[in-house]
Scaffold this active site. Structure first.
Site, PDB file in Angstrom:
ATOM      1  N   ASP A  76       0.833  -1.208   0.000  1.00 12.84           N
ATOM      2  CA  ASP A  76       0.000   0.000   0.000  1.00 12.84           C
ATOM      3  C   ASP A  76       0.869   1.260   0.000  1.00 12.84           C
ATOM      4  OD1 ASP A  76      -2.377   1.383  -0.013  1.00 12.84           O
ATOM      5  OD2 ASP A  76      -2.682   1.280   2.157  1.00 12.84           O
TER       6      ASP A  76
ATOM      7  N   TRP B 192       2.765   8.025  -2.545  1.00 17.28           N
ATOM      8  CA  TRP B 192       4.174   8.196  -2.933  1.00 17.28           C
ATOM      9  C   TRP B 192       4.258   9.159  -4.120  1.00 17.28           C
ATOM     10  CZ3 TRP B 192       7.177   7.313  -7.276  1.00 17.28           C
ATOM     11  CH2 TRP B 192       8.566   7.206  -7.091  1.00 17.28           C
TER      12      TRP B 192
ATOM     13  N   HIS C 227       2.259   3.691  -9.133  1.00 22.15           N
ATOM     14  CA  HIS C 227       2.013   2.275  -9.432  1.00 22.15           C
ATOM     15  C   HIS C 227       3.190   1.671 -10.214  1.00 22.15           C
ATOM     16  CE1 HIS C 227      -1.863   2.372  -7.616  1.00 22.15           C
ATOM     17  NE2 HIS C 227      -2.411   3.168  -8.514  1.00 22.15           N
TER      18      HIS C 227
ATOM     19  N   LEU D 222      10.655 -20.603  -5.077  1.00 22.52           N
ATOM     20  CA  LEU D 222       9.698 -19.782  -4.330  1.00 22.52           C
ATOM     21  C   LEU D 222       8.333 -19.911  -5.004  1.00 22.52           C
ATOM     22  CD1 LEU D 222       9.332 -17.293  -2.240  1.00 22.52           C
ATOM     23  CD2 LEU D 222       9.549 -15.844  -4.261  1.00 22.52           C
TER      24      LEU D 222
HETATM   25  C1  IPE Z   1      -5.457  -2.825  -0.159  1.00 22.70           C
HETATM   26  O1  IPE Z   1      -5.113  -1.480  -0.296  1.00 22.70           O
HETATM   27  C2  IPE Z   1      -5.444  -3.514  -1.487  1.00 22.70           C
HETATM   28  C3  IPE Z   1      -4.132  -3.611  -2.149  1.00 22.70           C
HETATM   29  C4  IPE Z   1      -2.980  -3.206  -1.708  1.00 22.70           C
HETATM   30  C5  IPE Z   1      -4.169  -4.250  -3.426  1.00 22.70           C
HETATM   31  P1  IPE Z   1      -6.219  -0.334  -0.424  1.00 22.70           P
HETATM   32  O2  IPE Z   1      -5.456   0.936  -0.542  1.00 22.70           O
HETATM   33  O3  IPE Z   1      -7.176  -0.644  -1.495  1.00 22.70           O
HETATM   34  O4  IPE Z   1      -6.959  -0.440   0.984  1.00 22.70           O
HETATM   35  P2  IPE Z   1      -7.919   0.585   1.727  1.00 22.70           P
HETATM   36  O5  IPE Z   1      -9.004   0.954   0.762  1.00 22.70           O
HETATM   37  O6  IPE Z   1      -7.110   1.780   2.103  1.00 22.70           O
HETATM   38  O7  IPE Z   1      -8.412  -0.147   2.926  1.00 22.70           O
HETATM   39  C1  IPE Z   2      -1.664   0.201  -3.403  1.00 24.38           C
HETATM   40  O1  IPE Z   2      -1.424   1.555  -3.398  1.00 24.38           O
HETATM   41  C2  IPE Z   2      -1.877  -0.342  -4.796  1.00 24.38           C
HETATM   42  C3  IPE Z   2      -3.234  -0.799  -5.078  1.00 24.38           C
HETATM   43  C4  IPE Z   2      -4.255  -0.786  -4.272  1.00 24.38           C
HETATM   44  C5  IPE Z   2      -3.460  -1.317  -6.408  1.00 24.38           C
HETATM   45  P1  IPE Z   2      -2.611   2.599  -3.357  1.00 24.38           P
HETATM   46  O2  IPE Z   2      -2.994   2.933  -4.757  1.00 24.38           O
HETATM   47  O3  IPE Z   2      -3.692   2.134  -2.488  1.00 24.38           O
HETATM   48  O4  IPE Z   2      -1.885   3.846  -2.712  1.00 24.38           O
HETATM   49  P2  IPE Z   2      -2.507   4.878  -1.672  1.00 24.38           P
HETATM   50  O5  IPE Z   2      -3.023   4.093  -0.500  1.00 24.38           O
HETATM   51  O6  IPE Z   2      -3.592   5.609  -2.390  1.00 24.38           O
HETATM   52  O7  IPE Z   2      -1.348   5.760  -1.317  1.00 24.38           O
HETATM   53 MG    MG Z   3      -4.131   2.380  -0.511  1.00 29.57          MG
END
Ligand code: IPE
Ligand code: IPE
Ligand code: MG
Length: 249
Positions: A18, A23, A35, A130
């Site tokens: 996450d 970032w 991403h 792995l």
């Molecule tokens: C969880 O992250 C899902 C992934 C990392 C793929 P999210 O960013 O979607 O989670 P919430 O919405 O903050 O709980």
């Molecule tokens: C996790 O990073 C990646 C996915 C959920 C695909 P986020 O996109 O949730 O990043 P934040 O939480 O918005 O910073």
């Molecule tokens: Mg997130």
């Protein structure tokens, strides 16, 4: 703390990757850049786990069943990135003796992506360094629901008695039935929640939360998490004394 209290190194590590969006936002860049940077982190962490003889399974949460709620443009970007990454990485994973596996409801993905996922699994299925599990359109509640559906169908067909349903039977119908539960759960990005990840399998997993955003998470960060894990005593319901005794017997 004496050695007998120290946990063994984690064999299965599960990570909620996450913080990609934040970032990028901190750098005044579009979320897409975050991403892309996140994919580089994935490469580093997979490499670390493949080189670590103690680590046998790495599960990465790539796209949750709730992530469809994001703006259509971001969902599209993530799907394209997923496809592009599979196209460029499957051969490398295979060369590095890594077995690729996907969990989640893949029927929601387009045909080409489903085909690529199948190809990746087929090509790498006999690899042993792995097991890399990618959770895509995955949700812990979805996993438990689909297990319930299959179990009910077996009951209705007369193959299974309702009295025979127990934890082992449920576990056998879940996505990760053939793999051990995660020992170490890591969530980057500062949030302290499970976000519908591996709800059943995390029952006795050790949790590690870090504010490091996923694109900044590197081999040293993972080493820190593993060191922290090793300092813990896992009791599984026993007393600390019992565990200490078990360790010396
Ligand atoms: C969880 O992250 C899902 C992934 C990392 C793929 P999210 O960013 O979607 O989670 P919430 O919405 O903050 O709980
Ligand atoms: C996790 O990073 C990646 C996915 C959920 C695909 P986020 O996109 O949730 O990043 P934040 O939480 O918005 O910073
Ligand atoms: Mg997130």
């Amino acid at each position: 703390m004496s050695n007998k209290f120290i946990s063994a190194a984690p064999s299965h590590i599960a990570i909620i990757m996450d913080g990609n969006g934040r970032w990028a936002q901190q750098r005044f860049l579009p979320r897409a850049v975050g991403h892309h940077a996140g994919v580089k982190s994935v490469r580093r962490i997979v490499e670390f786990c493949a080189d670590d003889p103690n680590c046998n399974v790495l599960t990465l949460f790539a796209f949750s069943s709730e992530n469809w709620r994001r703006p259509a443009s971001e969902v599209k970007l993530l799907m394209n990135l997923f496809m592009k990454t599979l196209q460029s990485e499957i051969d490398k994973l295979h060369k590095n003796n890594i077995r690729l596996r996907f969990i989640g409801d893949r029927t929601a993905f387009n045909e080409q992506l489903q085909q690529k996922m199948f190809e990746g699994e087929e090509k790498t299925k006999n690899n042993t360094a792995l097991t890399l599990v990618i959770a895509a359109n995955y949700g812990g509640r979805w996993d438990i629901s689909q297990a319930c559906k299959t179990i009910s169908q077996r009951v209705a067909a007369g193959e299974l008695s309702p009295c025979a349903i127990n934890e082992t039977v449920i576990n056998e119908h879940l996505c990760l039935a053939d793999l051990p539960d995660p020992d170490l759960f890591i969530r980057t990005g500062g949030e302290r929640r499970v976000s519908n990840f591996m709800l059943w399998q995390l029952a006795y997993t050790e949790f590690y939360f870090t504010s490091t955003l996923w694109p900044d998470f590197n081999k040293l960060s993972l080493q820190d998490a593993i060191t922290d894990f090793k300092s813990r005593q896992r009791r599984f319901g026993h007393t600390g004394e019992q565990i200490a005794e078990l360790a010396t017997s």
